[in-house]
Write a protein that holds these residues in place. Structure first.
Motif, PDB file in Angstrom:
ATOM      1  N   LYS A 244       0.821  -1.214   0.000  1.00  0.00           N
ATOM      2  CA  LYS A 244       0.000   0.000   0.000  1.00  0.00           C
ATOM      3  C   LYS A 244       0.856   1.265   0.000  1.00  0.00           C
ATOM      4  N   SER A 245       1.850   1.312   0.889  1.00  0.00           N
ATOM      5  CA  SER A 245       2.703   2.504   0.973  1.00  0.00           C
ATOM      6  C   SER A 245       3.534   2.671  -0.293  1.00  0.00           C
ATOM      7  N   SER A 246       3.989   1.567  -0.844  1.00  0.00           N
ATOM      8  CA  SER A 246       4.746   1.636  -2.107  1.00  0.00           C
ATOM      9  C   SER A 246       3.884   2.190  -3.226  1.00  0.00           C
ATOM     10  N   LEU A 247       2.600   1.802  -3.257  1.00  0.00           N
ATOM     11  CA  LEU A 247       1.701   2.294  -4.291  1.00  0.00           C
ATOM     12  C   LEU A 247       1.455   3.790  -4.125  1.00  0.00           C
ATOM     13  N   LEU A 248       1.254   4.247  -2.878  1.00  0.00           N
ATOM     14  CA  LEU A 248       1.083   5.686  -2.649  1.00  0.00           C
ATOM     15  C   LEU A 248       2.299   6.452  -3.160  1.00  0.00           C
ATOM     16  N   ASN A 249       3.484   5.962  -2.834  1.00  0.00           N
ATOM     17  CA  ASN A 249       4.703   6.629  -3.284  1.00  0.00           C
ATOM     18  C   ASN A 249       4.796   6.650  -4.806  1.00  0.00           C
ATOM     19  N   GLY A 253       4.789   9.980  -6.866  1.00  0.00           N
ATOM     20  CA  GLY A 253       6.102  10.298  -7.419  1.00  0.00           C
ATOM     21  C   GLY A 253       7.057  10.823  -6.376  1.00  0.00           C
ATOM     22  N   ALA A 254       6.843  10.444  -5.114  1.00  0.00           N
ATOM     23  CA  ALA A 254       7.702  10.905  -4.014  1.00  0.00           C
ATOM     24  C   ALA A 254       7.655   9.883  -2.888  1.00  0.00           C
ATOM     25  N   GLU A 255       8.709   9.885  -2.066  1.00  0.00           N
ATOM     26  CA  GLU A 255       8.770   8.957  -0.936  1.00  0.00           C
ATOM     27  C   GLU A 255       8.021   9.567   0.250  1.00  0.00           C
ATOM     28  N   LEU A 256       6.725   9.382   0.280  1.00  0.00           N
ATOM     29  CA  LEU A 256       5.894   9.971   1.328  1.00  0.00           C
ATOM     30  C   LEU A 256       5.724   9.038   2.517  1.00  0.00           C
ATOM     31  N   ALA A 257       5.591   7.761   2.245  1.00  0.00           N
ATOM     32  CA  ALA A 257       5.322   6.785   3.305  1.00  0.00           C
ATOM     33  C   ALA A 257       6.523   5.859   3.467  1.00  0.00           C
ATOM     34  N   ILE A 258       6.751   5.436   4.703  1.00  0.00           N
ATOM     35  CA  ILE A 258       7.847   4.500   4.991  1.00  0.00           C
ATOM     36  C   ILE A 258       7.492   3.121   4.446  1.00  0.00           C
ATOM     37  N   ARG A 267       1.093   2.873  10.655  1.00  0.00           N
ATOM     38  CA  ARG A 267       0.146   2.809  11.771  1.00  0.00           C
ATOM     39  C   ARG A 267      -0.767   4.028  11.824  1.00  0.00           C
ATOM     40  N   ASP A 268      -0.572   4.933  10.905  1.00  0.00           N
ATOM     41  CA  ASP A 268      -1.416   6.117  10.871  1.00  0.00           C
ATOM     42  C   ASP A 268      -1.776   6.414   9.419  1.00  0.00           C
ATOM     43  N   VAL A 269      -2.632   7.381   9.237  1.00  0.00           N
ATOM     44  CA  VAL A 269      -3.085   7.746   7.894  1.00  0.00           C
ATOM     45  C   VAL A 269      -2.039   8.635   7.235  1.00  0.00           C
ATOM     46  N   VAL A 270      -1.677   8.312   6.000  1.00  0.00           N
ATOM     47  CA  VAL A 270      -0.784   9.143   5.188  1.00  0.00           C
ATOM     48  C   VAL A 270      -1.537   9.478   3.907  1.00  0.00           C
ATOM     49  N   SER A 271      -1.673  10.773   3.628  1.00  0.00           N
ATOM     50  CA  SER A 271      -2.467  11.167   2.467  1.00  0.00           C
ATOM     51  C   SER A 271      -1.694  12.133   1.586  1.00  0.00           C
ATOM     52  N   GLN A 272      -2.054  12.156   0.316  1.00  0.00           N
ATOM     53  CA  GLN A 272      -1.435  13.055  -0.647  1.00  0.00           C
ATOM     54  C   GLN A 272      -2.430  13.310  -1.779  1.00  0.00           C
ATOM     55  N   VAL A 283      -5.418  10.720  -2.318  1.00  0.00           N
ATOM     56  CA  VAL A 283      -5.067   9.322  -2.104  1.00  0.00           C
ATOM     57  C   VAL A 283      -4.634   9.138  -0.649  1.00  0.00           C
ATOM     58  N   VAL A 284      -5.181   8.117   0.001  1.00  0.00           N
ATOM     59  CA  VAL A 284      -4.940   7.882   1.422  1.00  0.00           C
ATOM     60  C   VAL A 284      -4.365   6.483   1.616  1.00  0.00           C
TER      61      VAL A 284
END
Length: 468
Positions: A244-249, A253-258, A267-272, A283-284
């Motif tokens: 999931k985090s890889s797909l968000l990134n 086009g950026a390293e937003l999620a670990i 463990r928390d919501v990351v959105s862009q 995208v969440v």
């Protein structure tokens, strides 16, 4: 509530913070005494004049450009004074205070305050004055705020079309056709002995069909405009380590999620917010969905479900390297069951098969297979998201619209559909036909503000920035 519309108003019209230029704007009737007090001279209409802005003792607060727009040829339709100074917040506050001070001072010629009642403007009050004084309609007023808030180039261009009056012109054309049809029906009610022949000769049925077709074209562009303005919320869901985090990134086009091989990293919501062909998609990324004894992870899973329940679309990720496992497949099936229970009807769930590069032979025919590592399938997912959002490029161009515009047009559609039924009944339902056409016209008028409650206007303009 609408603000007191006869009071002169003043505000800093530029954004807070430091900048090269800042503007203080005054609007009201008979600004000449205040102009003389601050500028030390009269100003030629609509001509920028470089001069010192004077304090009460005659000293210079700053040097800048002053422009006087006499009524009615101004943004608000009233006399307007713009003072363009250096953009330091202290300088602008001093100019604002000086305007209020100068307005309260007695004019030597009359012995009365130069501009009695001058006050600091409320949010959106300058645009509200422009609307109330007939300089713009309500749809154009909303387009001003939308142009300022536009998050994509396409949204800004569409807001510009709305501000220029393209959307309003479409509404006026619909309204004129509707008024003509209402005229035929009202005339028939006045002369009941002519009703059938009169409506047939005027081709009232053909006019109504043409009106419905024209409305459909406007609705399409309005829906696309509302999509450009609002976008949709897309939530990525799935088991831990599904990618999931890889797909968000990859989408951002950026390293937003670990990203790590350790399950439960997120463990928390990351959105862009990203844009695809100008359409904003929020995208969440969420925590992996599983039962856990870890209190922090439990909170993350609960927040994930909260995001899912408010989604416009859900990307359900399946890990191709693990789908063959019975336990993994069973957990996926349980998540899918919970999604069907928790999601409102009509919210799409897209099956996305991740890590295609690691297990290409495991990819099923259905759904979208992709690799966030190599980029395979990402563009296909982008196009699928546009389809889910309902985006259609219309050749005539899109104007920015709001949800209330779309809802108003939907009410027009419903009233015209009822009108068509009553028209088919002829003599038995002409009164009802006339009423449906009247209600349809009222719904159109709400869009441009020719008919609307004061509380609606208050809500719209209160969301503007100060000075606009």
């Amino acid at each position: 509530m609408l603000a007191r519309t006869t009071d002169p108003i003043v505000a800093i019209a530029t954004a807070s913070g430091r900048g090269a230029v800042g503007i203080v704007r005054v609007s009201g009737a008979r600004l000449a005494p205040v102009i003389a007090a601050i500028c030390g001279r009269s100003l030629k209409p609509r001509e920028a004049t470089y001069l010192p802005f004077r304090d009460a003792s005659g000293g210079a607060i700053d040097h800048g450009l002053a422009i006087h727009f006499p009524a009615p040829h101004s943004y608000t339709g009233e006399d307007v004074l713009e003072l363009q100074a250096h953009g330091g917040p202290v300088v602008l506050q001093l100019l604002l205070a000086r305007c209020l001070e100068a307005a309260a001072e007695d004019d030597s010629a009359t012995g009365r305050p130069r501009l009695a009642g001058l006050r600091v403007a409320e949010p959106g009050e300058f645009s509200q004055r422009a609307f109330l004084n007939g300089k713009i309609d309500l749809a154009q007023a909303e387009a001003i705020a939308d142009l300022i808030d536009a998050s994509t180039e396409a949204a800004a261009r569409s807001a510009g079309r709305s501000l220029s009056g393209a959307f309003s012109q479409e509404i006026h054309t619909l309204r004129d056709a509707l008024i003509h049809l209402r005229m035929l029906v009202e005339a028939t009610l006045d002369f009941p002995e002519e009703e059938i022949d009169f409506l047939q000769k005027a081709d009232a049925e053909g006019q109504l069909v043409a009106l419905q077709a024209q409305l459909g074209a406007v609705q399409l562009r309005a829906r696309q405009g509302a999509l450009l303005r609002e976008g949709i919320k897309v939530v990525i869901a799935g088991q831990p380590n599904a990618g999931k985090s890889s797909l968000l990134n990859a989408l951002a086009g950026a390293e937003l999620a670990i990203v790590s091989p350790i399950p439960g990293t997120t463990r928390d919501v990351v959105s862009q917010t990203i844009q695809i062909h100008g359409v904003p998609l929020h995208v969440v990324d969420t925590a992996g969905l599983r039962d856990s004894t870890d209190l922090v992870e439990q909170i993350g899973v609960a927040r994930a479900w909260g995001q899912i329940e408010g989604a416009d679309a859900v990307l359900f990720l399946h890990d191709l390297t693990r789908v063959a496992g019975a336990d993994y497949a069973q957990a996926d099936a349980e998540i899918l069951r919970l999604l069907s229970e928790k999601l409102p009807a009509g919210v799409p769930v897209l099956d996305v098969w991740s890590k295609q590069d690691a297990a290409p032979s495991a990819a099923p025919a259905a759904g979208i297979s992709l690799s966030a590592r190599t980029g395979f399938g990402i563009e296909a997912l982008r196009q699928r998201l546009l389809e889910v959002a309902g985006w259609q490029a219309v050749p005539e161009g899109v104007y920015l619209a709001r949800a209330r515009h779309v809802q108003a047009l939907l009410r027009v559609e419903e009233h015209l559909a009822m009108a068509a039924e009553h028209l088919a009944a002829r003599a038995q339902s002409l009164d009802l036909l006339a009423e449906e056409l009247r209600l349809a016209q009222n719904a159109l008028n709400e869009i441009t503000g020719e008919f609307g409650a004061d509380d609606l206007l208050g809500v719209i303009f209160s969301r503007f920035c100060i000075g606009k």
